[in-house]
Design an enzyme around this catalytic site. Sequence first.
Site, PDB file in Angstrom:
ATOM      1  N   VAL A  43      33.567  22.150 -13.232  1.00  0.00           N
ATOM      2  CA  VAL A  43      33.737  22.431 -14.543  1.00  0.00           C
ATOM      3  C   VAL A  43      33.631  21.577 -15.602  1.00  0.00           C
ATOM      4  O   VAL A  43      33.436  22.088 -16.643  1.00  0.00           O
ATOM      5  CB  VAL A  43      35.803  22.133 -14.124  1.00  0.00           C
ATOM      6  CG1 VAL A  43      36.719  21.860 -15.364  1.00  0.00           C
ATOM      7  CG2 VAL A  43      36.120  22.452 -12.958  1.00  0.00           C
ATOM      8  N   GLU A  44      33.258  20.618 -15.409  1.00  0.00           N
ATOM      9  CA  GLU A  44      32.721  19.631 -16.449  1.00  0.00           C
ATOM     10  C   GLU A  44      31.338  20.227 -17.014  1.00  0.00           C
ATOM     11  O   GLU A  44      30.936  19.595 -18.160  1.00  0.00           O
ATOM     12  CB  GLU A  44      32.139  18.451 -15.979  1.00  0.00           C
ATOM     13  CG  GLU A  44      31.496  16.870 -17.177  1.00  0.00           C
ATOM     14  CD  GLU A  44      31.929  15.902 -16.846  1.00  0.00           C
ATOM     15  OE1 GLU A  44      32.543  15.240 -16.182  1.00  0.00           O
ATOM     16  OE2 GLU A  44      31.968  15.188 -17.755  1.00  0.00           O
ATOM     17  N   HIS A  45      30.496  20.867 -15.488  1.00  0.00           N
ATOM     18  CA  HIS A  45      29.430  21.402 -16.463  1.00  0.00           C
ATOM     19  C   HIS A  45      29.646  22.938 -16.658  1.00  0.00           C
ATOM     20  O   HIS A  45      28.346  23.360 -17.319  1.00  0.00           O
ATOM     21  CB  HIS A  45      28.112  21.541 -14.891  1.00  0.00           C
ATOM     22  CG  HIS A  45      28.043  20.384 -14.970  1.00  0.00           C
ATOM     23  ND1 HIS A  45      26.949  20.773 -13.107  1.00  0.00           N
ATOM     24  CD2 HIS A  45      28.066  19.226 -15.214  1.00  0.00           C
ATOM     25  CE1 HIS A  45      26.579  18.615 -13.123  1.00  0.00           C
ATOM     26  NE2 HIS A  45      27.211  18.172 -14.043  1.00  0.00           N
TER      27      HIS A  45
END
Lengths: 409, 375
Positions: free
Chosen positions: A256-258
């Site tokens: 998600v963060e990437h």
Amino acid sequence: MNFGIEDSAEQGAFRDEVRAFLATAVPDNLEHAIDPVDMSYEQYQIRRALGRKLGAKGWLYPSMPVEYGGGDLSAEKVVILHDELSRVGLALPPYYDSGGKMAAPTILVWGTDEHKKRFLPPICRGEVRTWQLLSEPSAGSDLAGVKTTAVRDGDVYRVNGQKIFVGSSHGADYSWTIVVTDPKGERHKNLSWLMIPMNLPGITVQPMDLLATGGEAGSGSGVKNAVFFDDVRVPADHLVGGENNGWKVATTHLEVEHGGTGRLADRRVIYDFIEMCRDRRDGYAICDDAGARAEIVDLYIEAEITRLFALRNHWLAHTGQPRSYEGAQYSLRRKLSGLDMAEKMLRIAGPCVLTKDEKWGPLKGAIEYFQRDAITALHPGATTDIQKVVISRRLGIGGREKEKAGTLR
Amino acid sequence: MDLSLNDTQQLIQDSARDFVRGSCSREALLEIDRKPQLFMQGIWPQMAELGWTGMAIPETYGGTGNCATDVAVLFEELGAGPVPGPLFSSAVLCARILLDSATEEAKRAWLPLIASGERVFALALTEAQYGWSSQGVKLAARGEREGFVLNGTKVFVHDAERATDLIVVGRIEGGEGISLFRVDAKTPGVTVRPLAGFIAGMSEVVFDNAHVRGADLIGQGGAAADEIERALIAVTPVLCAYKVGGCRAVFDLSLNYARERTQFGQVIGRFQRVQDHLIHMVNFLDSARWTTYEALWKLDSGMDAASSVHVAKSVSSESYMRACDYAHEVHAGIGVMREYGLTLHTRMSRSLYHCLGAPKTHRQRLEKVLGLVNG
């Protein structure tokens, strides 16, 4: 193929509904700070109140399941929500909440039913705010090398260590934290995630002085902090995803963060900048110069590509399509194109882009902030080099088995 | 929102992929490269048989009237070959110009023959002052009792050596504006001379007192400048899709090579500098892909597609060329051995760079669309 988001009467009606809601829910005294660091506590509280109103409708986390307080909306409706918030200068959520954005989808995959019922609804309803705590002074790109320990002691974990580049201004209710639960264990098999209540004794939050915060328009993160844990006793049932299973849990968080789900908050500043270059004052406009025009067009093209990568990732994740390198690809693009755009703006418009001076700084300081933020944005959510490593592994360039993308629900 | 191919497009993709693997394998394309006449003898009839020559032509005129995205899906696969022209020139570009410009009688006369593959059209637009607009056109058409006499030189004409007919862009002496003529390639006075070298599939076409009938004036004399512009916008994303296919092919080739080639005791893909080349390539591929398919969607939905088309053409032309550059960095020596096949793409990426307008041209048009310049 269909890139449209408003193909049916239902979607059109939804846009009307959102617009009408925002017209009454966004208070007149909400102010927009160009630099999130400048957002006052009062303004933060105004945004939190708006978040709760959105949460009550399931719109604060529209992709999360309804049973946990999300909206479970279609891919199209989620885009419409983001669109409409962006139109009024806000993002989803309207304040920084990395716990909502990254912990929630991770808990959805790795949490027990009990974890999901306890942690997710307050996040989705906007009742709590959660920060993510990953980086440490000696563990940035090498996330698996974190040193903050959480040692089991009866029915608690005793947490000791330091995290940096954490969260934002005005505090949080929880910290979603990666820790070492087996200090003597093998690398990658010694980590766990704790949902730590921030009101426990022994937690100290210390602001960091940074060039900028590397956030997003509308929900920028404000002041980043160092967080110190001094023998903090965290209830053992706040460990999510299994003890020493934290590296697997991290694959979802990092997916998600990437950027694996795309980011729909558009970079309005680019379009505002182009508009500014068209402005004619005293008979002169920046776009009168052929060299400047060529670079403005490059800016536009770059913004289009980044927008399309984000839209593609949103569609892939939302419709459960197979994913591979796309998250890291989008993140890499966003970081590098941000830096490139900042440089182009400097070349096109001159030193005015470096000031937020009321008289000389363009767009009320938004360009000046972009200049700083584009540089700072190179590191959060992994550096460009790490994004390249992820892409390479997913593609299997090195001849090994192709690494799988992190699991999303 | 749905970014996947529909069932029809899936079928088109499958059959095109099979075709490229079979009839247009690397070996077959290298053989054609040595003996160009093999293409029209062996490959072209198969393409016509598969119905590809009629895909972009409405049913009324003997085609199947597929939407632009359908046609693009085919061209992405052909680009992966890369399968050389004249399918795009004839069945997409010239068909579009006839549809937009020709009289009903001329459409009925020529479009069914293009759709069946019996006639092959190429567009003779560009001249010494190169550019894909009517501005640089000097070719003169002198009116005579029965028709016109053409004099002038066209150059960098794609697929002219395979064409039975040319759509020639010229100026009628004593008149205003730009006009189009259908010219049988065998007309006395017409000489097609393929250009040698790194270039692929382009010729000089000289018109030396070439006579054409009055009926071969396509549409209203003098009114073709806008029609050409419109037609180019409509077909450009299909060519972009061909370049997407090219990017994909050189990326796949390079990825496989990096996964297998061993140096210093390990596969070269373990080296981060080699990985960087591959990352550039996948970024080029996806940038070209998504800008192209969004432009196609806008065209098929009847939306104003101009800005997206200009973006797609700029991005895909540069992407294809640079993807080839990085492929050569990954492959080093073997990449320049003709038998390996990479150079087919390298040459194509350069030869199509300017086709339908170079990135610089499309960027300049984008300046207008974005309101940075007037007019």
